[in-house]
Every structure is written in C-alpha cells, then in structure tokens.
Design a protein around this motif. Structure first.
Motif, PDB file in Angstrom:
ATOM      1  N   TRP A   3      -6.865  11.609  12.768  1.00 20.10           N
ATOM      2  CA  TRP A   3      -5.930  11.170  11.856  1.00 20.10           C
ATOM      3  C   TRP A   3      -4.427  11.041  12.709  1.00 20.10           C
ATOM      4  CZ3 TRP A   3      -1.870  13.886  10.471  1.00 20.10           C
ATOM      5  CH2 TRP A   3      -1.902  15.317  10.407  1.00 20.10           C
ATOM      6  N   GLU A   4      -4.413  12.088  13.634  1.00 17.09           N
ATOM      7  CA  GLU A   4      -3.104  12.458  14.083  1.00 17.09           C
ATOM      8  C   GLU A   4      -2.263  11.104  14.598  1.00 17.09           C
ATOM      9  OE1 GLU A   4      -5.696  16.031  14.091  1.00 17.09           O
ATOM     10  OE2 GLU A   4      -5.706  14.010  14.751  1.00 17.09           O
ATOM     11  N   ASP A   5      -3.034  10.156  15.251  1.00 13.69           N
ATOM     12  CA  ASP A   5      -2.324   8.859  16.039  1.00 13.69           C
ATOM     13  C   ASP A   5      -2.556   7.848  14.918  1.00 13.69           C
ATOM     14  OD1 ASP A   5      -5.212   8.609  15.820  1.00 13.69           O
ATOM     15  OD2 ASP A   5      -5.288   7.513  17.973  1.00 13.69           O
ATOM     16  N   TYR A   6      -2.894   7.930  13.690  1.00 14.75           N
ATOM     17  CA  TYR A   6      -2.983   6.675  12.678  1.00 14.75           C
ATOM     18  C   TYR A   6      -1.383   6.728  12.189  1.00 14.75           C
ATOM     19  CZ  TYR A   6      -5.441   3.542  10.082  1.00 14.75           C
ATOM     20  OH  TYR A   6      -6.160   2.451   9.521  1.00 14.75           O
ATOM     21  N   ARG A   7      -1.144   5.638  11.536  1.00 11.56           N
ATOM     22  CA  ARG A   7       0.002   5.227  11.120  1.00 11.56           C
ATOM     23  C   ARG A   7       0.202   6.051   9.774  1.00 11.56           C
ATOM     24  NH1 ARG A   7       0.845   2.009   6.711  1.00 11.56           N
ATOM     25  NH2 ARG A   7      -1.122   0.869   5.899  1.00 11.56           N
ATOM     26  N   GLN A   8       1.494   6.194   9.465  1.00  9.78           N
ATOM     27  CA  GLN A   8       1.866   6.860   8.226  1.00  9.78           C
ATOM     28  C   GLN A   8       2.008   5.803   6.893  1.00  9.78           C
ATOM     29  OE1 GLN A   8       2.061  10.583   7.989  1.00  9.78           O
ATOM     30  NE2 GLN A   8       1.058  10.279   9.972  1.00  9.78           N
ATOM     31  N   SER A   9       1.577   6.052   5.780  1.00 10.69           N
ATOM     32  CA  SER A   9       1.891   5.117   4.753  1.00 10.69           C
ATOM     33  C   SER A   9       3.270   5.264   4.036  1.00 10.69           C
ATOM     34  CB  SER A   9       0.725   5.295   3.487  1.00 10.69           C
ATOM     35  OG  SER A   9       0.849   4.756   2.305  1.00 10.69           O
ATOM     36  N   ASP A  10       3.800   4.040   3.549  1.00  3.69           N
ATOM     37  CA  ASP A  10       5.136   4.046   3.068  1.00  3.69           C
ATOM     38  C   ASP A  10       4.957   4.223   1.478  1.00  3.69           C
ATOM     39  OD1 ASP A  10       6.394   3.323   5.633  1.00  3.69           O
ATOM     40  OD2 ASP A  10       6.178   1.323   5.290  1.00  3.69           O
ATOM     41  N   GLN A  82       7.092  15.364   5.621  1.00  2.00           N
ATOM     42  CA  GLN A  82       7.333  15.588   6.951  1.00  2.00           C
ATOM     43  C   GLN A  82       6.726  16.984   7.684  1.00  2.00           C
ATOM     44  OE1 GLN A  82       9.594  13.939   8.716  1.00  2.00           O
ATOM     45  NE2 GLN A  82       9.695  12.628   6.971  1.00  2.00           N
ATOM     46  N   ASP A  83       5.997  17.454   6.602  1.00  5.87           N
ATOM     47  CA  ASP A  83       4.979  18.814   6.953  1.00  5.87           C
ATOM     48  C   ASP A  83       3.613  18.109   7.497  1.00  5.87           C
ATOM     49  OD1 ASP A  83       4.789  18.253   4.059  1.00  5.87           O
ATOM     50  OD2 ASP A  83       3.484  19.550   4.140  1.00  5.87           O
ATOM     51  N   GLU A  84       2.948  18.913   8.060  1.00 11.59           N
ATOM     52  CA  GLU A  84       1.615  18.603   8.624  1.00 11.59           C
ATOM     53  C   GLU A  84       0.519  17.930   7.634  1.00 11.59           C
ATOM     54  OE1 GLU A  84      -2.138  20.308  11.140  1.00 11.59           O
ATOM     55  OE2 GLU A  84      -0.622  21.779  10.316  1.00 11.59           O
ATOM     56  N   MET A  85       0.440  18.904   6.494  1.00 16.11           N
ATOM     57  CA  MET A  85      -0.442  18.338   5.393  1.00 16.11           C
ATOM     58  C   MET A  85       0.161  17.069   4.729  1.00 16.11           C
ATOM     59  SD  MET A  85      -3.396  19.036   4.259  1.00 16.11           S
ATOM     60  CE  MET A  85      -4.478  18.891   2.953  1.00 16.11           C
ATOM     61  N   GLY A  86       1.531  16.875   4.704  1.00 18.60           N
ATOM     62  CA  GLY A  86       1.940  15.839   4.094  1.00 18.60           C
ATOM     63  C   GLY A  86       1.633  14.593   4.660  1.00 18.60           C
ATOM     64  N   LYS A  87       1.656  14.806   6.096  1.00 20.45           N
ATOM     65  CA  LYS A  87       1.369  13.671   7.070  1.00 20.45           C
ATOM     66  C   LYS A  87       0.002  13.329   7.221  1.00 20.45           C
ATOM     67  CE  LYS A  87       5.479  14.497  10.246  1.00 20.45           C
ATOM     68  NZ  LYS A  87       5.931  15.233  11.531  1.00 20.45           N
ATOM     69  N   ILE A  89      -2.134  13.383   4.553  1.00 17.38           N
ATOM     70  CA  ILE A  89      -2.327  12.640   3.138  1.00 17.38           C
ATOM     71  C   ILE A  89      -1.672  11.283   3.488  1.00 17.38           C
ATOM     72  CG2 ILE A  89      -1.426  12.384   0.821  1.00 17.38           C
ATOM     73  CD1 ILE A  89      -3.376  14.742   1.476  1.00 17.38           C
ATOM     74  N   SER A  90      -0.512  11.294   4.188  1.00 15.83           N
ATOM     75  CA  SER A  90       0.084   9.875   4.427  1.00 15.83           C
ATOM     76  C   SER A  90      -0.795   8.979   5.275  1.00 15.83           C
ATOM     77  CB  SER A  90       1.327  10.000   4.995  1.00 15.83           C
ATOM     78  OG  SER A  90       1.957   8.662   5.121  1.00 15.83           O
ATOM     79  N   ALA A  91      -1.329   9.607   6.402  1.00 15.91           N
ATOM     80  CA  ALA A  91      -2.254   9.138   7.127  1.00 15.91           C
ATOM     81  C   ALA A  91      -3.742   8.622   6.385  1.00 15.91           C
ATOM     82  CB  ALA A  91      -2.700   9.759   8.415  1.00 15.91           C
ATOM     83  N   VAL A  92      -4.206   9.415   5.472  1.00 11.03           N
ATOM     84  CA  VAL A  92      -5.368   9.219   4.841  1.00 11.03           C
ATOM     85  C   VAL A  92      -5.169   7.896   3.858  1.00 11.03           C
ATOM     86  CG1 VAL A  92      -7.188   9.925   3.390  1.00 11.03           C
ATOM     87  CG2 VAL A  92      -6.602  11.438   4.951  1.00 11.03           C
ATOM     88  N   LEU A  93      -3.904   7.886   3.305  1.00  5.28           N
ATOM     89  CA  LEU A  93      -3.583   6.814   2.414  1.00  5.28           C
ATOM     90  C   LEU A  93      -3.482   5.667   3.126  1.00  5.28           C
ATOM     91  CD1 LEU A  93      -2.900   6.086  -0.543  1.00  5.28           C
ATOM     92  CD2 LEU A  93      -0.519   6.680   0.078  1.00  5.28           C
ATOM     93  N   ALA A  94      -3.016   5.782   4.431  1.00  2.17           N
ATOM     94  CA  ALA A  94      -2.673   4.285   5.295  1.00  2.17           C
ATOM     95  C   ALA A  94      -4.276   3.881   5.564  1.00  2.17           C
ATOM     96  CB  ALA A  94      -1.977   4.849   6.433  1.00  2.17           C
ATOM     97  N   GLN A  95      -4.999   4.744   6.002  1.00  2.00           N
ATOM     98  CA  GLN A  95      -6.382   4.317   6.244  1.00  2.00           C
ATOM     99  C   GLN A  95      -7.062   3.607   5.310  1.00  2.00           C
ATOM    100  OE1 GLN A  95      -8.092   7.958   7.769  1.00  2.00           O
ATOM    101  NE2 GLN A  95      -7.480   7.697   9.799  1.00  2.00           N
ATOM    102  N   ASN A  96      -6.692   4.051   3.811  1.00  2.00           N
ATOM    103  CA  ASN A  96      -7.466   3.476   2.730  1.00  2.00           C
ATOM    104  C   ASN A  96      -6.652   2.146   2.493  1.00  2.00           C
ATOM    105  OD1 ASN A  96      -9.142   5.067   0.648  1.00  2.00           O
ATOM    106  ND2 ASN A  96      -7.922   6.371   1.768  1.00  2.00           N
TER     107      ASN A  96
END
Length: 295
Positions: A3-10, A82-87, A89-96
């Motif tokens: 997930w680290e290289d995946y985009r972040q959801s807005d 901005q924290d690791e866990m928040g990012k 979650i944002s990446a998982v949401l973007a994948q969805n």
C-alpha cells in the motif's frame, strides 16, 4: 499488503486532532485507556445490541467517561491524515475507490459515488447519531460516511486475535460493502422490511446484510489480487479476522453459550465462507445472500 506506493484518497476526514493520535500501525507499545468501552462496543457490534445502550449502562454503574464531541471550529480544520496509520487508511480507501469505480458500473450498471471516511477519537457526531469509539467501525447511510476510531484495530488485535494490515483493510472493505448496498438500494429496503418482522426474522435479515458486505469485500480483494497488491498471508489475515468476529465465537467468549437465533452478523464459518465466495469469483452476482436458503 502493498500500500505504501498507492495513492491517497481525498475522501478521508481526519477529526482526531493533534496530527494523529495513533501514529503507528497497531501492535506497538502503550495502551489506549478505553478497554472496557471498546469491549462493550465489540460485543454490541457483533450481537446486534445498540452499543450505546451497553455503554450507557456502564457509565451509570462505573462512571466511564468519553471525550466531548469536536467543536465546529475543530471540524473545519479537519484535513487529510499525516501519520502512518492514517495514510494506510487513506490508501486502502483509495484502493476501494479505484476498484469499485470500475466494478460497480460493469457488474451492476451503477455509478460508484465514493463515501467519506471519518477518523475520530473517542466520540464524534454522525448522521446516524453519536459515534463512539466503543461502537467499532460503522457505515451511516444517512450521510454516506464510514466512521472509524483506530483504537478498534488495537483492541481487535489484543482482545480478539485478529490483526495485520490486510485484516484492517478487510474491515474497511466490509464497511464499503455496506455503502455498495446503499447505492444499490438494498439497505433502505432492508431497514423498511425489518420494521415489520419479528426479532428472530429481523436478526436473520441482518445476518444476510452483513454476509453480503463480507462477500463484497471479497470481490474487492479479488480485484486487488489482480492488481498484484496482495502478498502471501494476506488472505489468511482476513480469514482469521472474519472468524474472530463471528457471532458464535464472540458469544462463546462473552456469554459462554451460543444462541444462533440472536446472530446479527453471522457465524465464523459463514463470514469466512462468504468472503471467500466473493474473493474466488470476483462477481457481485455471487453475493446474493437474500436468495439462498443455505447461508
């Protein structure tokens, strides 16, 4: 899980304040001080009891306190995590978002309108009433938002034996599954029907709703695997988590006895089976839990 290289959801609203209280992935040092509330919430979440009733009773008996709801000014300042866990979650949401934007029109002829995901700590307000950390993650169809206090993942790991990044992603995928049901018009019909049913029949209908959300999470995982973003052991993590939060296992742990008529989410075997149904087929049509006699 990659997930680290995946985009972040807005579409993440971080209402935790302070730049993210849970800065690392669950499993590190330190407690969170809400154990009793979270255990009550987990039991209520699994058994179909409004967690606010359990928590309210505990507050009267033991004086359990919660944090005050965020002020209007604090809500205005909510931004992306901005924290690791928040990012994460944002990446998982973007994948969805990316997967369902493609899959929902193809398989159901519906446009995918992404929900918001609200990260909060302790207590917040939702379109479905007060959101408390002890309630566990939930989807509110009234405002089309998923509400999540990250402490749930820590308690899930400590109390229930389900943990790992893909296990957490599965939980989010399950809640997005409820959003899919809302977009398809399933949730409004179910909520209307439940008002006319007996408690036993209403519970069975709730089980069908939850198992379909598990199956939709499996469809998401199928597509994630096709994108080569699932690693060895990821599916096992999800299966352990689905098993850990089965009604039968939670009832055995909490009551010492299993009462199938009171199930609202499904047994461990049912939850793992329906996730696997979606994961192996990649088809939303395989997730019709409402037209089968064998759950």
């Amino acid at each position: 899980m990659r997930w680290e290289d995946y985009r972040q959801s807005d579409n993440v609203e971080d209402r935790r304040g302070g730049g993210g209280e849970y800065a690392g992935l669950p499993g590190g040092r330190g407690g969170i001080g809400i154990g009793t509330m979270v255990v009550l919430g987990l039991l209520g979440w699994a058994l179909g009891i409004d967690p606010r009733i359990l928590i309210g009773g505990a507050e009267m008996i033991g004086g359990i306190g919660g944090r005050s709801a965020p002020t209007q000014e604090q809500r205005k300042s909510a931004g992306p995590p901005q924290d690791e866990m928040g990012k994460f979650i944002s990446a998982v949401l973007a994948q969805n978002e990316d997967i369902w934007t493609k899959v929902l029109p193809q398989q159901a002829n519906r446009k995918y309108v992404p929900p918001k995901l609200v990260l909060f700590s302790g207590v917040d307000r939702s379109g479905c009433g007060t959101a408390q950390s002890a309630m566990g993650p939930f989807y509110c169809p009234n405002d089309q938002r998923v509400y999540l206090d990250l402490s749930f993942f820590q308690e899930m790991q400590r109390k229930l034996g389900g943990g790992g990044d893909f296990a957490y992603a599965y939980v989010i995928g399950h809640e997005i599954g409820h959003h899919i049901q809302n977009l398809l018009g399933i949730l409004p019909k179910v909520n209307e029907l439940r008002q006319r049913l007996s408690e036993r029949e209403s519970n069975l209908l709730s089980v069908r709703v939850e198992l379909q959300a598990d199956c939709f999470a499996g469809v998401w995982a199928y597509n994630l695997q096709a994108m080569d973003r699932i690693e060895a052991g990821d599916i096992d993590e999800a299966m352990r988590t689905a098993s850990a939060i089965g009604d039968d296992k939670l009832q055995q742990q909490g009551r010492g006895v299993v009462v199938p008529d009171s199930f609202t989410h499904g047994s461990s075997a049912q939850r793992t089976r329906w996730f696997n149904t979606g994961f192996k087929s990649g088809s939303m049509q395989s997730c019709d839990t409402f037209r089968t006699n064998q759950l």
